[in-house]
Scaffold this motif. Sequence first.
Motif, PDB file in Angstrom:
ATOM      1  N   MET A   1       1.044  -1.195  -0.399  1.00  0.00           N
ATOM      2  CA  MET A   1       0.257  -0.097   0.099  1.00  0.00           C
ATOM      3  C   MET A   1       0.558   1.607  -0.073  1.00  0.00           C
ATOM      4  SD  MET A   1      -1.938   0.161   3.733  1.00  0.00           S
ATOM      5  CE  MET A   1      -0.933   0.823   5.039  1.00  0.00           C
ATOM      6  N   THR A   2       2.662   1.056   0.194  1.00  0.00           N
ATOM      7  CA  THR A   2       3.429   2.342   0.156  1.00  0.00           C
ATOM      8  C   THR A   2       3.374   2.097  -1.387  1.00  0.00           C
ATOM      9  OG1 THR A   2       4.319   0.968   0.496  1.00  0.00           O
ATOM     10  CG2 THR A   2       4.059   2.614   2.886  1.00  0.00           C
TER      11      THR A   2
ATOM     12  N   LYS B   1      -7.699  -7.207  -3.647  1.00  0.00           N
ATOM     13  CA  LYS B   1      -9.173  -6.708  -2.809  1.00  0.00           C
ATOM     14  C   LYS B   1     -10.513  -5.084  -3.731  1.00  0.00           C
ATOM     15  CE  LYS B   1      -6.759  -5.915   1.081  1.00  0.00           C
ATOM     16  NZ  LYS B   1      -5.195  -5.414   0.600  1.00  0.00           N
TER      17      LYS B   1
ATOM     18  N   GLN C   1      -8.667 -11.087   6.661  1.00  0.00           N
ATOM     19  CA  GLN C   1      -7.418  -9.796   7.039  1.00  0.00           C
ATOM     20  C   GLN C   1      -8.071  -8.947   7.166  1.00  0.00           C
ATOM     21  OE1 GLN C   1      -5.092  -6.345   4.010  1.00  0.00           O
ATOM     22  NE2 GLN C   1      -5.560  -8.567   2.907  1.00  0.00           N
TER      23      GLN C   1
ATOM     24  N   LEU D   1       3.085  -3.934  12.907  1.00  0.00           N
ATOM     25  CA  LEU D   1       4.176  -3.589  13.588  1.00  0.00           C
ATOM     26  C   LEU D   1       3.103  -2.081  13.948  1.00  0.00           C
ATOM     27  CD1 LEU D   1       7.684  -3.304  11.430  1.00  0.00           C
ATOM     28  CD2 LEU D   1       7.046  -4.639  13.626  1.00  0.00           C
ATOM     29  N   ALA D   2       1.554  -2.748  13.965  1.00  0.00           N
ATOM     30  CA  ALA D   2       0.695  -0.809  14.215  1.00  0.00           C
ATOM     31  C   ALA D   2       1.643  -0.067  13.437  1.00  0.00           C
ATOM     32  CB  ALA D   2       0.485  -0.672  15.926  1.00  0.00           C
ATOM     33  N   MET D   3       1.843  -0.190  11.695  1.00  0.00           N
ATOM     34  CA  MET D   3       2.355   1.150  11.425  1.00  0.00           C
ATOM     35  C   MET D   3       3.176   1.770  11.634  1.00  0.00           C
ATOM     36  SD  MET D   3      -1.432   3.156   9.952  1.00  0.00           S
ATOM     37  CE  MET D   3      -2.263   2.268   8.770  1.00  0.00           C
TER      38      MET D   3
ATOM     39  N   SER E   1       8.100  -0.267  16.658  1.00  0.00           N
ATOM     40  CA  SER E   1       9.157  -0.610  16.443  1.00  0.00           C
ATOM     41  C   SER E   1      10.200   0.251  17.643  1.00  0.00           C
ATOM     42  CB  SER E   1       9.765   0.392  14.713  1.00  0.00           C
ATOM     43  OG  SER E   1       9.706   1.505  15.022  1.00  0.00           O
TER      44      SER E   1
ATOM     45  N   LYS F   1      10.685   3.454  17.277  1.00  0.00           N
ATOM     46  CA  LYS F   1      11.169   4.813  16.617  1.00  0.00           C
ATOM     47  C   LYS F   1      10.224   6.047  16.947  1.00  0.00           C
ATOM     48  CE  LYS F   1       9.543   4.254  11.729  1.00  0.00           C
ATOM     49  NZ  LYS F   1       9.399   3.922  10.430  1.00  0.00           N
TER      50      LYS F   1
ATOM     51  N   ALA G   1       8.474   9.213   8.076  1.00  0.00           N
ATOM     52  CA  ALA G   1       7.621   8.147   9.058  1.00  0.00           C
ATOM     53  C   ALA G   1       6.415   8.524   8.665  1.00  0.00           C
ATOM     54  CB  ALA G   1       7.862   7.589  10.459  1.00  0.00           C
TER      55      ALA G   1
ATOM     56  N   VAL H   1      10.860  -5.048  16.716  1.00  0.00           N
ATOM     57  CA  VAL H   1      10.458  -5.459  15.435  1.00  0.00           C
ATOM     58  C   VAL H   1      10.344  -7.005  15.607  1.00  0.00           C
ATOM     59  CG1 VAL H   1      10.644  -6.096  13.256  1.00  0.00           C
ATOM     60  CG2 VAL H   1      10.649  -3.522  13.839  1.00  0.00           C
TER      61      VAL H   1
ATOM     62  N   VAL I   1       0.918  -9.535   6.641  1.00  0.00           N
ATOM     63  CA  VAL I   1       0.872  -8.901   6.093  1.00  0.00           C
ATOM     64  C   VAL I   1       1.887  -7.419   6.211  1.00  0.00           C
ATOM     65  CG1 VAL I   1      -0.703  -7.775   4.081  1.00  0.00           C
ATOM     66  CG2 VAL I   1      -1.218  -9.144   5.396  1.00  0.00           C
TER      67      VAL I   1
ATOM     68  N   GLY J   1       4.838  -4.441   5.763  1.00  0.00           N
ATOM     69  CA  GLY J   1       4.487  -3.341   5.165  1.00  0.00           C
ATOM     70  C   GLY J   1       6.086  -2.327   5.380  1.00  0.00           C
TER      71      GLY J   1
ATOM     72  N   LYS K   1      11.686   1.201   2.770  1.00  0.00           N
ATOM     73  CA  LYS K   1      12.783   1.708   2.719  1.00  0.00           C
ATOM     74  C   LYS K   1      13.421  -0.202   2.897  1.00  0.00           C
ATOM     75  CE  LYS K   1      13.557   5.526   4.788  1.00  0.00           C
ATOM     76  NZ  LYS K   1      11.661   6.389   4.984  1.00  0.00           N
TER      77      LYS K   1
HETATM   78  N1  LIG Z   1      -7.199  -4.562   4.700  1.00  0.00           N
HETATM   79  C1  LIG Z   1      -7.443  -3.823   5.418  1.00  0.00           C
HETATM   80  O1  LIG Z   1      -7.784  -2.877   5.349  1.00  0.00           O
HETATM   81  C2  LIG Z   1      -5.847  -2.805   5.490  1.00  0.00           C
HETATM   82  C3  LIG Z   1      -4.528  -2.127   6.592  1.00  0.00           C
HETATM   83  C4  LIG Z   1      -3.563  -2.130   6.595  1.00  0.00           C
HETATM   84  C5  LIG Z   1      -2.757  -2.467   5.686  1.00  0.00           C
HETATM   85  N2  LIG Z   1      -3.375  -3.820   4.938  1.00  0.00           N
HETATM   86  C6  LIG Z   1      -2.290  -4.552   4.564  1.00  0.00           C
HETATM   87  O2  LIG Z   1      -1.189  -4.662   4.962  1.00  0.00           O
HETATM   88  C7  LIG Z   1       0.416  -3.672   4.399  1.00  0.00           C
HETATM   89  C8  LIG Z   1       1.152  -3.494   5.966  1.00  0.00           C
HETATM   90  O3  LIG Z   1       0.142  -2.322   6.781  1.00  0.00           O
HETATM   91  P1  LIG Z   1       1.118  -1.626   7.419  1.00  0.00           P
HETATM   92  O4  LIG Z   1       1.958  -0.516   6.536  1.00  0.00           O
HETATM   93  O5  LIG Z   1       0.450  -1.186   8.212  1.00  0.00           O
HETATM   94  O6  LIG Z   1       2.258  -2.856   7.947  1.00  0.00           O
HETATM   95  P2  LIG Z   1       3.447  -2.100   9.963  1.00  0.00           P
HETATM   96  O7  LIG Z   1       4.265  -4.029   9.730  1.00  0.00           O
HETATM   97  O8  LIG Z   1       1.955  -2.303  10.508  1.00  0.00           O
HETATM   98  O9  LIG Z   1       3.807  -0.859   9.817  1.00  0.00           O
HETATM   99  C9  LIG Z   1       4.817  -0.753   8.179  1.00  0.00           C
HETATM  100  C10 LIG Z   1       5.572   0.652   8.182  1.00  0.00           C
HETATM  101  O10 LIG Z   1       6.645   0.496   9.257  1.00  0.00           O
HETATM  102  C11 LIG Z   1       7.613   1.001   9.219  1.00  0.00           C
HETATM  103  N3  LIG Z   1       8.682   0.236   9.658  1.00  0.00           N
HETATM  104  C12 LIG Z   1       8.524  -1.203   8.812  1.00  0.00           C
HETATM  105  N4  LIG Z   1       9.341  -1.710   8.939  1.00  0.00           N
HETATM  106  C13 LIG Z   1      10.242  -0.801  10.611  1.00  0.00           C
HETATM  107  C14 LIG Z   1      11.625  -1.146  10.855  1.00  0.00           C
HETATM  108  N5  LIG Z   1      12.261  -2.720  10.318  1.00  0.00           N
HETATM  109  N6  LIG Z   1      11.696   0.118  11.253  1.00  0.00           N
HETATM  110  C15 LIG Z   1      11.553   1.168  11.733  1.00  0.00           C
HETATM  111  N7  LIG Z   1      10.403   1.033  11.053  1.00  0.00           N
HETATM  112  C16 LIG Z   1       9.556   0.581  10.141  1.00  0.00           C
HETATM  113  C17 LIG Z   1       7.447   1.954   8.225  1.00  0.00           C
HETATM  114  O11 LIG Z   1       6.582   3.192   7.372  1.00  0.00           O
HETATM  115  P3  LIG Z   1       7.321   4.155   7.741  1.00  0.00           P
HETATM  116  O12 LIG Z   1       8.980   3.904   6.995  1.00  0.00           O
HETATM  117  O13 LIG Z   1       6.609   5.371   7.553  1.00  0.00           O
HETATM  118  O14 LIG Z   1       7.314   4.347   8.897  1.00  0.00           O
HETATM  119  C18 LIG Z   1       6.745   0.438   6.960  1.00  0.00           C
HETATM  120  O15 LIG Z   1       5.684   0.917   6.193  1.00  0.00           O
HETATM  121  C19 LIG Z   1      -0.136  -3.332   3.835  1.00  0.00           C
HETATM  122  O16 LIG Z   1       0.550  -2.959   2.534  1.00  0.00           O
HETATM  123  C20 LIG Z   1      -1.488  -3.797   2.908  1.00  0.00           C
HETATM  124  O17 LIG Z   1      -0.800  -4.516   1.785  1.00  0.00           O
HETATM  125  C21 LIG Z   1      -4.018  -4.151   5.056  1.00  0.00           C
END
Ligand SMILES: NC(=O)c1ccc[n+]([C@@H]2O[C@H](COP(=O)([O-])OP(=O)(O)OC[C@H]3O[C@@H](n4cnc5c(N)ncnc54)[C@H](OP(=O)(O)O)[C@@H]3O)[C@@H](O)[C@H]2O)c1
Length: 352
Positions: free
Chosen positions: A17-18, A84, A203, A234-236, A240, A242, A253, A295, A312, A314, A317
Motif C-alpha cells: 500500500m506504499t 481486494k 485480513q 508493527l502497528a504502522m 519499532s 521509533k 515516517a 520489531v 501482511v 509493509g 525502505k
Molecule cells: N485490509 C486492510 O484494511 C489493510 C489495512 C492496512 C494494511 N493492510 C495491508 O497490510 C500491509 C502492511 O500494513 P502496514 O504498512 O500498516 O504494516 P506495518 O508492518 O504495521 O507497518 C509498516 C510500516 O512501518 C514502518 N516500518 C517497517 N519496518 C520498520 C522497521 N524495521 N523499523 C522502523 N519502521 C519500520 C514503515 O513505515 P514508515 O517508514 O513510513 O515509518 C512501514 O511502511 C499493507 O501494505 C496492506 O497490504 C491492509
Amino acid sequence: MNSAAVLNVSKLCLGTMTFGEQNSYEDAREQLNFARESGINFFDVAEMYPVPQRAESQGKSEIYLGRWLKEAQVSRERVLVATKATGPSGQMTWIRGGPTSLDSKNIEQAIDGSLKRLGCDYIDLYQLHWPDRYVPMFGDIDYDPTASYAPVPIEEQLEALSRAKEAGKIIHVGVSNETAYGVMEFCRLADSKSPLPRIVSIQNAYNLLCRTFDSTLAECCHHHHVRLLAYSPLAMGLLSGKYLTPERGPKDARLNLYRGRYAEAESRYSFSKPNCIPAVTAYVDIARRHGISPVALAIGFVLRNPLIMSTVIGATKLWQLKEIVEASEVKLTAEVLSEINSVHERYPNPTP
Ligand SMILES: NC(=O)c1ccc[n+]([C@@H]2O[C@H](COP(=O)([O-])OP(=O)(O)OC[C@H]3O[C@@H](n4cnc5c(N)ncnc54)[C@H](OP(=O)(O)O)[C@@H]3O)[C@@H](O)[C@H]2O)c1
C-alpha cells in the motif's frame, strides 16, 4: 482437507500500500526482488491502493506489482497475488464512478479492473476490503445498532464471487475488516447454498496494540477453518519504537508524513491515544531486556498465533524489509510471552 490448506503461502506476505505514494516503482522493484529472494511468495494489494488514497494515484500499487511480475519474468505459478474490492464508500468517487458498493456489478467491475492493472489472468485470493453493511471498524469497537443501513446481501456478494471463480478470474475468496457475525454468515451461506464459495481467510489488523481478533473472531475462524491474514503487525511502525523519541520519530515516517490523517487523537494508530505510548514503551522494554529487537518482538508475537495464514507486512525502505525478514526467524520464549500478556492486561488494545 479444508480449502485454506491449498493456499501454500509464505509466513510473511509483502503488503504494497506504499507503492505509488511513499515508494516509487524503483523502490517497489527493489523490495519485491528482495522479498522473492527471501522466500516470500505472497503479495497483497488492493484496487484502491496506494494509501492515503487519492484519485491521481489510485491503482498504482496494482500497476507496480503487475509491472514487476512481467519485468522480473516471475513465473505466475510461483507467486500468490491477493487483491481486494473496495467496500462501500461515498468518498472515493474516482473508483467506478462511486459511490462504491459490493453489489454484483461492482464486484465484477472491480475484479476486471484489478486483472487489467495487474496484467494477470487470475487472482489467487480475492478479498472484500471491508463489509457492505454497518460494522464498527478501523479503530471502532462498539457496535451501534442505530448506525445500520440497508446492505448488499452477502448472498449476492458470494454469487458474484462464485461467477468470477467459475470464469477462472479468481481462485480463493476472503474477507477483510470483518466481524465474527460476518465470518459466520459467509460460512453459513457457502455451506448451505452450493456452489457458493467458502471464504479461506480474514485480513484484519492484529498486533501487540490490537488483539481484538483473539476473542470471538478467533473462535469462529478456528471452527470454520478461516485463517488470519494479520495486517499492520508493527502497528504502522509504532512497535519499532521509533516514535518514542522527544521529536516523535523521523519526519519521513508515515505517522509524521501524514500527520493530519494518522497522528491525530481520533485516528486509529495515533500516538496521542491514551496508553499508546506507555504500551509501546513497555513492549520495547521487554524486547531490549531479552536481547531482541522491538520489531522481532512484534513480528514474533503475531506469527506465534496458530490461526495465522501469513502476516501482511509493509516497508518503505529496504533496510526495514531486511529487518522484518530477520525478525521473522525469532521465536518468542514462554517468559517473553508471559511478559507481553502482563503488559496487555495493563494496557489492553490501546489502538484497537
Ligand atoms: N485490509 C486492510 O484494511 C489493510 C489495512 C492496512 C494494511 N493492510 C495491508 O497490510 C500491509 C502492511 O500494513 P502496514 O504498512 O500498516 O504494516 P506495518 O508492518 O504495521 O507497518 C509498516 C510500516 O512501518 C514502518 N516500518 C517497517 N519496518 C520498520 C522497521 N524495521 N523499523 C522502523 N519502521 C519500520 C514503515 O513505515 P514508515 O517508514 O513510513 O515509518 C512501514 O511502511 C499493507 O501494505 C496492506 O497490504 C491492509
